[in-house]
Design a protein around this motif. Structure first.
Motif, PDB file in Angstrom:
ATOM      1  N   SER A  51       3.873   6.996   8.742  1.00  0.00           N
ATOM      2  CA  SER A  51       3.769   8.542   9.005  1.00  0.00           C
ATOM      3  C   SER A  51       5.280   9.168   8.787  1.00  0.00           C
ATOM      4  O   SER A  51       6.239   8.488   8.770  1.00  0.00           O
ATOM      5  CB  SER A  51       3.978   8.522  10.853  1.00  0.00           C
ATOM      6  OG  SER A  51       4.220   9.761  11.405  1.00  0.00           O
ATOM      7  N   LEU A  52       5.068  10.529   8.442  1.00  0.00           N
ATOM      8  CA  LEU A  52       6.374  11.270   8.310  1.00  0.00           C
ATOM      9  C   LEU A  52       7.505  11.330   9.571  1.00  0.00           C
ATOM     10  O   LEU A  52       8.244  11.230   9.623  1.00  0.00           O
ATOM     11  CB  LEU A  52       6.004  12.561   7.714  1.00  0.00           C
ATOM     12  CG  LEU A  52       5.176  12.715   6.281  1.00  0.00           C
ATOM     13  CD1 LEU A  52       5.077  14.186   6.174  1.00  0.00           C
ATOM     14  CD2 LEU A  52       6.369  12.114   5.381  1.00  0.00           C
ATOM     15  N   ASP A  70      11.106  10.557  10.156  1.00  0.00           N
ATOM     16  CA  ASP A  70      12.253  11.395  10.601  1.00  0.00           C
ATOM     17  C   ASP A  70      13.150  10.670  11.775  1.00  0.00           C
ATOM     18  O   ASP A  70      14.468  10.742  11.734  1.00  0.00           O
ATOM     19  CB  ASP A  70      11.537  12.497  11.380  1.00  0.00           C
ATOM     20  CG  ASP A  70      10.665  13.665  10.381  1.00  0.00           C
ATOM     21  OD1 ASP A  70      11.095  13.574   9.203  1.00  0.00           O
ATOM     22  OD2 ASP A  70      10.061  14.172  10.662  1.00  0.00           O
ATOM     23  N   GLN A 111      15.543   8.007  10.150  1.00  0.00           N
ATOM     24  CA  GLN A 111      16.603   8.627   9.399  1.00  0.00           C
ATOM     25  C   GLN A 111      17.648   9.167  10.375  1.00  0.00           C
ATOM     26  O   GLN A 111      18.702   8.928  10.218  1.00  0.00           O
ATOM     27  CB  GLN A 111      16.082   9.870   8.776  1.00  0.00           C
ATOM     28  CG  GLN A 111      17.098  10.826   8.040  1.00  0.00           C
ATOM     29  CD  GLN A 111      18.059  10.264   7.176  1.00  0.00           C
ATOM     30  OE1 GLN A 111      18.088   9.158   6.909  1.00  0.00           O
ATOM     31  NE2 GLN A 111      18.772  11.009   6.343  1.00  0.00           N
ATOM     32  N   GLU A 124      -1.520  13.688   1.120  1.00  0.00           N
ATOM     33  CA  GLU A 124      -0.736  14.663   0.910  1.00  0.00           C
ATOM     34  C   GLU A 124       0.914  14.557   1.618  1.00  0.00           C
ATOM     35  O   GLU A 124       1.586  15.260   1.210  1.00  0.00           O
ATOM     36  CB  GLU A 124      -1.145  15.869   1.532  1.00  0.00           C
ATOM     37  CG  GLU A 124      -1.548  15.836   3.187  1.00  0.00           C
ATOM     38  CD  GLU A 124      -2.901  15.206   3.477  1.00  0.00           C
ATOM     39  OE1 GLU A 124      -3.326  15.243   4.451  1.00  0.00           O
ATOM     40  OE2 GLU A 124      -3.379  14.527   2.671  1.00  0.00           O
ATOM     41  N   ASP A 125       0.975  13.336   2.212  1.00  0.00           N
ATOM     42  CA  ASP A 125       2.166  13.108   2.759  1.00  0.00           C
ATOM     43  C   ASP A 125       2.986  12.112   1.932  1.00  0.00           C
ATOM     44  O   ASP A 125       4.000  11.740   2.113  1.00  0.00           O
ATOM     45  CB  ASP A 125       2.094  12.449   4.289  1.00  0.00           C
ATOM     46  CG  ASP A 125       1.544  13.302   5.384  1.00  0.00           C
ATOM     47  OD1 ASP A 125       1.731  14.613   4.798  1.00  0.00           O
ATOM     48  OD2 ASP A 125       1.207  13.077   6.401  1.00  0.00           O
ATOM     49  N   ILE A 180       4.063  11.941  -1.324  1.00  0.00           N
ATOM     50  CA  ILE A 180       5.372  12.152  -2.256  1.00  0.00           C
ATOM     51  C   ILE A 180       6.386  12.834  -1.214  1.00  0.00           C
ATOM     52  O   ILE A 180       7.618  12.674  -1.527  1.00  0.00           O
ATOM     53  CB  ILE A 180       4.811  13.683  -2.938  1.00  0.00           C
ATOM     54  CG1 ILE A 180       3.959  13.194  -4.015  1.00  0.00           C
ATOM     55  CG2 ILE A 180       5.913  14.199  -3.688  1.00  0.00           C
ATOM     56  CD1 ILE A 180       4.527  11.774  -4.874  1.00  0.00           C
ATOM     57  N   LYS A 181       5.944  13.587   0.096  1.00  0.00           N
ATOM     58  CA  LYS A 181       7.046  14.122   1.131  1.00  0.00           C
ATOM     59  C   LYS A 181       7.754  12.739   1.473  1.00  0.00           C
ATOM     60  O   LYS A 181       9.080  12.798   1.852  1.00  0.00           O
ATOM     61  CB  LYS A 181       6.480  14.722   2.017  1.00  0.00           C
ATOM     62  CG  LYS A 181       5.788  16.071   1.656  1.00  0.00           C
ATOM     63  CD  LYS A 181       4.939  16.593   2.945  1.00  0.00           C
ATOM     64  CE  LYS A 181       4.162  17.868   2.589  1.00  0.00           C
ATOM     65  NZ  LYS A 181       3.562  18.518   3.677  1.00  0.00           N
ATOM     66  N   ALA A 182       6.993  11.763   1.728  1.00  0.00           N
ATOM     67  CA  ALA A 182       7.658  10.548   2.141  1.00  0.00           C
ATOM     68  C   ALA A 182       8.606  10.040   1.212  1.00  0.00           C
ATOM     69  O   ALA A 182       9.982   9.597   1.556  1.00  0.00           O
ATOM     70  CB  ALA A 182       6.453   9.587   2.644  1.00  0.00           C
ATOM     71  N   GLU A 216      10.178  11.497  -1.019  1.00  0.00           N
ATOM     72  CA  GLU A 216      11.493  12.285  -1.051  1.00  0.00           C
ATOM     73  C   GLU A 216      12.129  12.383  -0.069  1.00  0.00           C
ATOM     74  O   GLU A 216      13.576  12.370  -0.235  1.00  0.00           O
ATOM     75  CB  GLU A 216      10.784  13.833  -1.387  1.00  0.00           C
ATOM     76  CG  GLU A 216      10.274  14.129  -2.672  1.00  0.00           C
ATOM     77  CD  GLU A 216       9.551  15.463  -3.016  1.00  0.00           C
ATOM     78  OE1 GLU A 216       9.277  16.182  -1.510  1.00  0.00           O
ATOM     79  OE2 GLU A 216       9.028  16.040  -3.804  1.00  0.00           O
ATOM     80  N   LEU A 217      11.756  12.103   1.113  1.00  0.00           N
ATOM     81  CA  LEU A 217      12.711  11.820   2.364  1.00  0.00           C
ATOM     82  C   LEU A 217      13.532  10.836   2.039  1.00  0.00           C
ATOM     83  O   LEU A 217      14.873  10.916   2.502  1.00  0.00           O
ATOM     84  CB  LEU A 217      11.860  11.883   3.501  1.00  0.00           C
ATOM     85  CG  LEU A 217      12.569  11.793   4.790  1.00  0.00           C
ATOM     86  CD1 LEU A 217      13.620  12.809   5.190  1.00  0.00           C
ATOM     87  CD2 LEU A 217      11.571  11.689   6.056  1.00  0.00           C
ATOM     88  N   SER A 237      16.447  10.869  -0.518  1.00  0.00           N
ATOM     89  CA  SER A 237      17.492  11.815  -0.075  1.00  0.00           C
ATOM     90  C   SER A 237      18.310  11.285   1.021  1.00  0.00           C
ATOM     91  O   SER A 237      19.422  11.921   1.236  1.00  0.00           O
ATOM     92  CB  SER A 237      16.900  13.277   0.634  1.00  0.00           C
ATOM     93  OG  SER A 237      15.962  13.127   1.849  1.00  0.00           O
TER      94      SER A 237
END
Length: 372
Positions: free
Chosen positions: A107-108, A112, A115, A155-156, A158-160, A162-163, A166
């Motif tokens: 899960s994104l 979060d 991090q 859909e999540d 690539i966001k994962a 990238e997070l 970073s």
């Protein structure tokens, strides 16, 4: 096979028996593999089971704070992988504070939280993103991929990535896959693992040179005792693949456990026979959950009471002592010969037996555990 008379001669209520010698032999057979073997604690979290397995596995896969606690009570530094679809802030905090550094992330929201804690604690975590592969061919009892709640939605993904990229505190070390549970088909399981390896290869640019390829477990037991999963053949074929991580539970502990209960009563109600042991699904829920005829033995015993009831060459429902008609061990079973005070011993009760049972219902006594 255990000496049932010696083990159970004074036991009236339901008990579990774990054969730790047999467990050790099963674990030894896997420890020769070059692949990384983690034990899936959810299958059986008994402390002596975990202690027996520890010398033969690379670590433990857990899915809760409670499972982390059980592992850490035995070792402060054995590797732990933390999996599961809903890891709350408190779950993740507890894991990090107890030395868990490897996470199967689904899960994104989970990322979060991780991090935030990494920055607060100045710690470094390795992340495997759980990938839900579509169209995995399998005839397993439970399908864990495809249209299920597990893994990151496409859909999540690539966001994962990238997070993680970073962050100075998180590293994407690989991917986690788990597509099936209680699979008996070696060919299909090998095909699934190759599909997972192909996915990793397609996304190699996101990963370190030797990425984690965690393909979970799912190796099955045939509760009808008609076939076996050929683990030797599977592992021989897997030797040709990249380094893999397995999370194995049921295959290791299922065959080494038994649940036994003494027959208290036998009844016939409106044409249906019932055998009532002094136990129930609150001890051993598995046959009810899957509603199958679980393999069992009848151990004949001397009659302890003046009143005696018997059944011979008939079908009967095995029903427990709970105040609900749902307290049955699956459909009717065939009995060649059974009487009050005999013992019913269910085999293959070492995985998802005590662990998935509603032990608190009616506040009956919890089953004793005996060890061989």
């Amino acid at each position: 096979m255990p000496n049932w008379d010696e083990l159970l001669h004074d036991k009236d209520e339901g008990v579990y028996i774990y054969d730790l010698t047999a467990l050790k032999e099963r674990a030894k057979s896997l420890s020769v593999s070059r692949h990384r073997i983690f034990y899936a604690v959810k299958a059986n979290s008994d402390s002596r089971v975990l202690k027996t397995l520890m010398p033969f596995v690379d670590g433990f896969e857990v899915a809760s704070r409670g499972e982390i606690e059980k592992v850490r009570m035995l070792s402060h530094d054995v590797p732990i992988i933390f999996g599961g679809p809903v890891k709350t802030q408190e779950d993740l905090k507890y894991a990090i504070e107890h030395g868990v550094t490897s996470f199967n992330v689904e899960s994104l929201f989970e990322l979060d939280e991780l991090q935030t804690f990494c920055m607060e604690k100045d710690c470094h975590l390795t992340i495997q993103l759980r990938i839900n592969l579509a169209d995995i061919k399998n005839d397993a009892t439970l399908k864990m991929a495809g249209v299920t709640q597990f893994g990151l939605p496409e859909e999540d993904f690539i966001k994962a990535v990238e997070l993680i990229q970073s962050s100075n505190n998180m590293e994407l070390s690989g991917f986690h896959f788990h597509a099936m549970s209680n699979n008996m088909d070696v060919k299909n399981h090998l095909a699934y693992v190759r599909t997972a390896c192909d996915f990793v290869k397609r996304h190699q640019q996101l990963l370190p040179p030797e990425p984690v390829i965690n393909v979970g477990g799912g190796f099955g037991i045939d509760y009808q005792q008609e076939k076996t999963f050929d683990m030797v053949h599977f592992m021989r074929q897997a030797e040709e693949m990249p380094l893999l991580t397995f999370e194995i539970g049921r295959w290791l502990t299922g065959p080494v456990g038994y649940y036994a209960a003494r027959v208290y009563d036998i009844k016939q109600m409106h044409g249906q026979n019932f055998v009532l042991p002094n136990g129930g699904t609150y001890h051993f829920r598995f046959p009810k959950a899957w509603f199958h005829q679980h393999p069992f033995l009848v151990i004949k015993q001397k009659q302890k009471r003046s009143r005696r009831k018997t059944l011979q060459q008939v079908n009967a429902v095995i029903a427990g002592k709970l105040c609900t008609p749902n307290d049955v061990f699956g459909p009717a079973y065939y009995f060649e010969d059974i009487a009050t005070d005999d013992l019913i011993v269910f085999k293959f009760a070492g995985a998802y037996g005590r662990e998935i049972s509603h032990l608190e219902f009616l506040s009956h006594a919890k089953p004793e555990i005996l060890y061989i």
